[in-house]
Design a protein around this motif. Structure first.
Motif, short mmCIF file in Angstrom:
data_model
loop_
_atom_site.label_atom_id
_atom_site.label_comp_id
_atom_site.label_asym_id
_atom_site.label_seq_id
_atom_site.Cartn_x
_atom_site.Cartn_y
_atom_site.Cartn_z
N SER A 59 29.58 57.36 43.35
CA SER A 59 30.27 58.62 43.09
C SER A 59 31.44 58.27 42.18
O SER A 59 32.36 57.56 42.59
CB SER A 59 30.78 59.25 44.39
N LEU A 60 31.38 58.74 40.94
CA LEU A 60 32.29 58.27 39.90
C LEU A 60 33.51 59.17 39.73
O LEU A 60 33.48 60.35 40.07
CB LEU A 60 31.53 58.19 38.57
N PRO A 61 34.59 58.61 39.17
CA PRO A 61 35.74 59.44 38.81
C PRO A 61 35.34 60.50 37.78
O PRO A 61 34.33 60.35 37.08
CB PRO A 61 36.73 58.44 38.19
N LEU A 62 36.14 61.57 37.67
CA LEU A 62 35.77 62.69 36.82
C LEU A 62 35.69 62.31 35.34
O LEU A 62 34.96 62.95 34.57
CB LEU A 62 36.79 63.83 37.00
N ASP A 63 36.43 61.29 34.92
CA ASP A 63 36.42 60.93 33.49
C ASP A 63 35.30 59.97 33.12
O ASP A 63 35.20 59.53 31.98
CB ASP A 63 37.77 60.33 33.09
N ILE A 67 25.71 59.47 33.17
CA ILE A 67 24.63 59.01 32.29
C ILE A 67 25.08 57.82 31.44
O ILE A 67 24.33 56.87 31.22
CB ILE A 67 24.11 60.15 31.40
N TYR A 68 26.34 57.84 30.98
CA TYR A 68 26.84 56.73 30.17
C TYR A 68 27.12 55.50 31.03
O TYR A 68 26.95 54.37 30.57
CB TYR A 68 28.09 57.15 29.42
N PHE A 69 27.56 55.73 32.25
CA PHE A 69 27.80 54.62 33.18
C PHE A 69 26.51 53.84 33.41
O PHE A 69 26.49 52.61 33.35
CB PHE A 69 28.34 55.18 34.50
N PRO A 79 28.16 56.15 23.28
CA PRO A 79 29.10 56.50 22.21
C PRO A 79 30.32 55.59 22.22
O PRO A 79 30.79 55.17 23.27
CB PRO A 79 29.49 57.95 22.55
N ASN A 80 30.83 55.29 21.03
CA ASN A 80 31.96 54.36 20.91
C ASN A 80 33.17 54.78 21.72
O ASN A 80 33.86 53.96 22.31
CB ASN A 80 32.34 54.21 19.44
N HIS A 81 33.43 56.09 21.78
CA HIS A 81 34.62 56.55 22.50
C HIS A 81 34.50 56.34 24.00
O HIS A 81 35.48 56.34 24.73
CB HIS A 81 34.89 58.03 22.19
N GLN A 82 33.25 56.14 24.50
CA GLN A 82 33.04 55.90 25.93
C GLN A 82 33.13 54.42 26.29
O GLN A 82 33.38 54.07 27.44
CB GLN A 82 31.66 56.42 26.35
#
Length: 240
Positions: A59-63, A67-69, A79-82
Motif C-alpha cells: 500500500s503505497l504513499p499517495l505520491d 504502476i510505475y512502482f 517516465p524520467n520525472h518518476q
C-alpha cells in the motif's frame, strides 16, 4: 514501525507515511487494484502467480504511482520525472526489505532486451526426487534435519536445536527479520522446549521460514541446508 502477525499474514506498517506491506499465502490473497502486488517463490521474485507460494502487497504513499512502482522494480522504463521519486522511496524502504530477506531487483535497466528477462536472480524448483533426501543444518548453534516434502511443505524433524542468541540491530533494537522469526517460534511454542530443542516435527511453508525459525535468517538458507555429502539444497533444486 508496527508489525503484526495473524493467520499466517504478516503486516508491516512503515514509519514516516511510507505505506504498508502485507506478506501472505496465496490461499488468503485477494487482489486489490489500489495496491501493488508482487509474487514470490520463497525469497525470490517470480513473474507469474502460478510459480509463487506467497504474495507481497504494497500500500503505497499517495505520491507513488503503483504502476510505475512495479515497473521500476521489474526493470522496465518509467517516465524520467518518476525515477527520482521512486529511487528516493526505495532508498527508504530498502533497509526493511533487505532485513526480511526478499530479493527485489532494485536497479532499472533501460535496454530493450533486458526488460524481457526474468526478474528473479535465482529460482529453485521442488521435485519429487528430493522429497526423501534429508538435508542438515549446522549453523551458528542451530542443528536440524529437514525434508522438503511438498512444494510448500518443509518438515523440520523432532530434536532440532534452535539458535538461542538473537542478533540485534546496532542500537540494540529487534530487527524485522528477528520479529518474524519470533512470531514463527511463538506459533510453534508448544513443541519448542525451554532448552530450545523441538519435541515434535515442525512443518513450514518455505526455506526462508526454516531459516528464520532455526537461526533468525541473516544468510542464504539455500546454501545452509546440505545433504549428507555436503551438497547444498540450492544445487539440488536450482533452475539453470
Amino acid at each position: 514501525m508496527t508489525i503484526s502477525f495473524e493467520n499466517n499474514r504478516l503486516l508491516l506498517d512503515f514509519p514516516d507515511e511510507l505505506g504498508q506491506l502485507e506478506i501472505l499465502d496465496l490461499t488468503t490473497f485477494v487482489a486489490d487494484k489500489s495496491k501493488t502486488t508482487f509474487y514470490f517463490k520463497g525469497p525470490n521474485l517470480v513473474s507469474q502467480k502460478a510459480q509463487a507460494d506467497r504474495a507481497l502487497v504494497f500500500s503505497l504513499p499517495l505520491d507513488i504511482e503503483p504502476i510505475y512502482f512495479k515497473k521500476y522494480l521489474t526493470a522496465q522504463k518509467v517516465p524520467n520525472h518518476q525515477t527520482k521519486i521512486l529511487k528516493t522511496y526505495l532508498d527508504q524502504l530498502s533497509p526493511y526489505l533487505d532485513k526480511l530477506g526478499y530479493q527485489f531487483r532494485m536497479t532499472q535497466d533501460t535496454s530493450a532486451t533486458s526488460a524481457t528477462k526474468s526478474v528473479a536472480k535465482v529460482q529453485h524448483r521442488f521435485s519429487k526426487e528430493i522429497a526423501d533426501i534429508p538435508f542438515y543444518v549446522d549453523y551458528e548453534g542451530a542443528k536440524a534435519e529437514v525434508y522438503w516434502i511438498k512444494r510448500t511443505d518443509l518438515c523440520i524433524r523432532k530434536g532440532a536445536v534452535l539458535k538461542q542468541d538473537m542478533p540485534l540491530n546496532q542500537d540494540g533494537s529487534i530487527g524485522f527479520s528477528q520479529k518474524f522469526a519470533l512470531s514463527l517460534r511463538q506459533e510453534h511454542a508448544d513443541v519448542i522446549g525451554p532448552d530450545m530443542v523441538t519435541t515434535a516435527d515442525i512443518h513450514l511453508k518455505s526455506v526462508n521460514e526454516v531459516g528464520h525459525l532455526l537461526y533468525f535468517a541473516g544468510t542464504n538458507s539455500w546454501l545452509i541446508l546440505k545433504d549428507k555429502t555436503g551438497q547444498t539444497l540450492s544445487s539440488h533444486t536450482i533452475i539453470s
